[in-house]
Design a protein around this motif. Structure first.
Motif, mmCIF file in Angstrom:
data_model
loop_
_atom_site.group_PDB
_atom_site.id
_atom_site.type_symbol
_atom_site.label_atom_id
_atom_site.label_comp_id
_atom_site.label_asym_id
_atom_site.label_seq_id
_atom_site.Cartn_x
_atom_site.Cartn_y
_atom_site.Cartn_z
ATOM 1 N N VAL A 465 25.250 4.853 -23.024
ATOM 2 C CA VAL A 465 25.722 5.876 -23.973
ATOM 3 C C VAL A 465 25.081 5.674 -25.346
ATOM 4 C CG1 VAL A 465 27.786 6.810 -25.116
ATOM 5 C CG2 VAL A 465 27.959 5.899 -22.785
ATOM 6 N N TYR A 466 24.669 6.790 -25.964
ATOM 7 C CA TYR A 466 24.249 6.762 -27.373
ATOM 8 C C TYR A 466 25.388 7.343 -28.217
ATOM 9 C CZ TYR A 466 19.136 6.609 -26.266
ATOM 10 O OH TYR A 466 17.873 6.278 -25.863
ATOM 11 N N ALA A 467 25.705 6.728 -29.353
ATOM 12 C CA ALA A 467 26.627 7.363 -30.306
ATOM 13 C C ALA A 467 25.898 7.411 -31.648
ATOM 14 C CB ALA A 467 27.903 6.547 -30.440
ATOM 15 N N VAL A 468 25.694 8.618 -32.183
ATOM 16 C CA VAL A 468 24.892 8.750 -33.404
ATOM 17 C C VAL A 468 25.774 9.195 -34.568
ATOM 18 C CG1 VAL A 468 23.004 10.031 -34.475
ATOM 19 C CG2 VAL A 468 22.797 9.266 -32.126
ATOM 20 N N CYS A 469 25.602 8.523 -35.718
ATOM 21 C CA CYS A 469 26.359 8.899 -36.922
ATOM 22 C C CYS A 469 25.367 9.318 -38.001
ATOM 23 C CB CYS A 469 27.141 7.711 -37.462
ATOM 24 S SG CYS A 469 28.031 6.855 -36.171
ATOM 25 N N PRO A 470 25.761 10.280 -38.841
ATOM 26 C CA PRO A 470 24.819 10.747 -39.872
ATOM 27 C C PRO A 470 24.658 9.717 -40.990
ATOM 28 C CG PRO A 470 26.941 11.838 -40.106
ATOM 29 C CD PRO A 470 27.040 10.986 -38.889
#
Length: 678
Positions: A465-470
């Motif tokens: 899983v990738y989790a991307v935050c700005p």
């Protein structure tokens, strides 16, 4: 026109400081600082004459200033003005600091829409000018400029007006033949109309003329770049031979029609006696690599070397592996050259002797020691990580090699003209058979529990899983803190059964590479990232892309991120988490749910966000446009391009290069000049 600002009457050191804050450092800068809007002051009313329901200007005296706070985080400032016959309220929301600007008895000018509200007449958030005793207000169609603290509208107006009062002409930029054909007024008049219109019609005419001028110069700059490459000639290669055929027939799949067409375009360019300059644009996963592999094989069978330049080490190694796989047991000698290559010297020697056919590398390829035996084709991956100058550096390593650029950034066709005006463009739009679309869902934070269970289910099946935050520079500390908080929550929930890793922009490149490698090797199951995950990184085992605060990303960015999953055979998902109520954001996220077509999303993104933020264009090395709007002015852009083309054909490269040298330098700066006049 590059005179000092202090040469203008009434502009002293203090005013110069303020202008510098606005980024204005010369008279040219000042004249290009166009108004953000205008006020029609051809008629100014007394307070008792202002028509209700219309937007108009009025002058009156301040009677009183009052403020109230009806609820937390809500402040209302009311400035009442009158003329002895009638009073009206000027109302400002959440601008408490303004109360110190107004005093009873002051003469002010207000411009806004007068309406009935709560039993009174009021203007909401009008434009205001405080008038000194005895000061008359500017009349006519009056410019309104963007200001910085401590500046007044009249001070910028006066500086620009004084310049026009003391000068009668402006140096021309366009050649006289082009002016005759396209200009309806002198350049001086056009600039004057942009700041102080005599009528709306004349203003429109001036805007169109200056937009044309700007686009003509930009297109001419790009055309000269292309002509410069092609004036030098190139290597004409033979038709496709047995090596190309061998690789094409050993592919385990059939090429799509788009791939066939793109390769046919490339092959025919490479058979010309002038250097190819072609851009292959294909959505993430559309199979650009195969097309590049065939082009490289063509160079090799003609006795040339090929070089592939990728922006990061991870990407370079992935390319190296994919090309090895595609070439199978064909007689092609390959090498990898990056910053961490151990036996650099051996690679240098083999390249120079011609013992290596194809080298894959990073910026390491453009360093001093690298020399080729006979470089015939350069493939540059992910265009705008490389400036135009780096591309030119690699080209100089060979004798005008052919150049192929691959980008996964879907740039709407309206834009390709202006950004890549110096390149021919091939499009790969169809996806190879067997790629499943990524299922996309926009949800709010109330789904948190359900998402955790869903991630766990996928990871149980061995997926990642990738989790991307700005993360943006302006709020870097806060953003980083928020991302660390999210990583902490995932760790609390998943560890020790599943390992959670994190990469962010502040880490050293080496650390980042280590984490990405661990993710690649499946040692990390869930990766939290604040940087947009390295363009092109291929982890076929990752099936979920979860984007936190998704409203803070543009459409094309969201689409790029989504393209990082769905590279294997399993179904992939993209989850967009956002609590935003903003209608634009909602439109953006629902567009993502509805379409997988990067080109369509890019067109929509342009319409929603305007051109400023387009694909980090600031990196493309193109000058900002001050007048033209790349979306609305497409017809002018096309016209300017055709005219520039005709002019270049009639006058020839050498003459145009000489005549326009000064304009090109002013517009594109020294980096461009080094390439064109090297």
């Amino acid at each position: 026109m590059n005179e000092q600002l202090q040469s203008i009457k009434g502009v002293g050191p203090q005013r110069v400081k303020q202008l510098h804050k606005l980024g204005i450092t010369s008279v040219t800068g000042l004249l290009h600082y166009f108004p953000r809007t205008f006020e029609d002051r051809r008629q100014v009313y007394s307070v008792h004459e202002v028509p209700v329901g219309e937007t108009a200007g009025t002058t009156g005296r301040v009677v009183r200033v009052s403020e109230k706070r009806p609820r937390p985080r809500m402040h209302i400032l009311t400035v009442t003005v009158g003329d002895g016959i009638r009073q009206i309220n000027l109302v400002f929301f959440n601008q408490a600091y303004k109360k110190n600007f107004y005093k009873s008895g002051q003469q002010i000018y207000a411009y806004g829409k007068l309406e009935h509200a709560y039993g009174n007449l009021q203007m909401n958030s009008p434009q205001i000018e405080i008038l000194e005793e005895g000061q008359t207000i500017d009349r006519g169609i009056v410019p309104v400029y963007g200001l910085t603290e401590g500046m007044k509208q009249w001070s910028i107006r006066m500086a620009i007006k004084n310049w026009f009062d003391h000068h009668q002409e402006l140096e021309d930029v366009l050649p006289i033949e082009v002016q005759r054909h396209r200009c309806t007024m002198s350049r001086y008049d056009a600039f004057k109309e942009m700041h102080f219109p005599t009528s709306w019609e004349r203003h429109q005419e001036a805007r169109k003329q200056l937009a044309y001028e700007e686009l003509w110069i930009m297109q001419m700059g790009l055309l000269l770049l292309r002509a410069h490459e092609q004036v030098q000639g190139g290597h004409a290669m033979d038709g496709n031979g047995s090596l190309v055929e061998r690789i094409r027939s050993s592919l385990p799949f059939e090429l799509t029609e788009d791939q066939k067409k793109a390769f046919a375009d490339i092959a025919s360019d490479m058979e010309e006696p002038k250097a190819m300059q072609r851009l292959v644009q294909g959505d993430v996963g559309s199979g650009k690599t195969v097309v590049a592999a065939l082009a490289l094989a063509k160079a090799v069978e003609n006795g040339f070397q090929g070089a592939i330049m990728a922006p990061t080490e991870i990407l370079a190694s992935q390319h190296f592996e994919s090309f090895q796989e595609l070439f199978g047991d064909a007689p092609i000698r390959m090498a990898l050259l990056t910053g961490s290559t151990k036996a650099k010297q051996d690679v240098y020697e083999a390249l120079q002797k011609g013992d290596i056919d194809i080298v894959v590398g990073t910026h390491a390829l453009i360093q001093e020691g690298v020399e080729f035996h006979r470089l015939g084709l350069i493939v540059v991956d992910e265009q705008h990580r490389f400036g135009v100058e780096q591309r030119a550096k690699l080209q100089r390593k060979g004798d005008h090699p052919h150049v192929l650029i691959m980008t996964a950034t879907p740039i709407p066709r309206t834009m390709t003209l202006s950004i890549y005006g110096d390149l021919e463009v091939s499009l790969i739009k169809e996806m190879p058979p067997g790629r499943k679309p990524v299922k996309t869902y926009a949800v709010d934070t109330s789904y948190k529990e359900r998402l955790l269970h869903f991630f766990e289910k996928e990871m149980k099946e061995g997926r990642q899983v990738y989790a991307v935050c700005p993360l943006v520079e302006e709020s870097e500390k806060m953003d980083l803190h928020a991302a660390e908080q999210i990583a902490y929550e995932y760790k609390e929930y998943f560890e020790p059964h599943y390992r959670v890793g994190m990469v962010h922009g502040r880490m050293r490149p080496k650390e980042k590479e280590e984490v990405m490698d661990a993710f690649n090797r499946r040692e990390i199951h869930l990766l939290v990232s604040t940087t947009v995950i390295e363009v092109g990184v291929n982890v076929p085992n990752a099936t979920i892309m979860c984007i936190h605060d998704a409203e803070r990303f543009g459409l094309s960015q969201l689409h790029q991120l989504r393209g990082r999953v769905g590279r294997g055979s399993a179904q992939a998902y993209c989850i967009l988490i956002s609590d935003s109520k903003n209608p634009d954001s909602k439109t953006r996220l629902s567009l993502m749910e509805q379409t997988q077509d990067g080109f369509e999303l890019a067109e929509q993104d342009l319409l929603l966000r305007g051109t400023g933020e387009l694909f980090g264009l600031s990196q493309s090395g193109l000058p900002d446009l001050k007048v033209a709007n790349i979306i609305k002015d497409i017809p002018i852009l096309v016209e300017a391009r055709e005219d520039a083309n005709t002019y270049l054909r009639e006058k020839g490269f050498v003459e145009v290069q000489a005549t326009l040298r000064h304009q090109m330098e002013a517009r594109f700066g020294s980096q461009y000049m080094r390439i064109l006049y090297s």
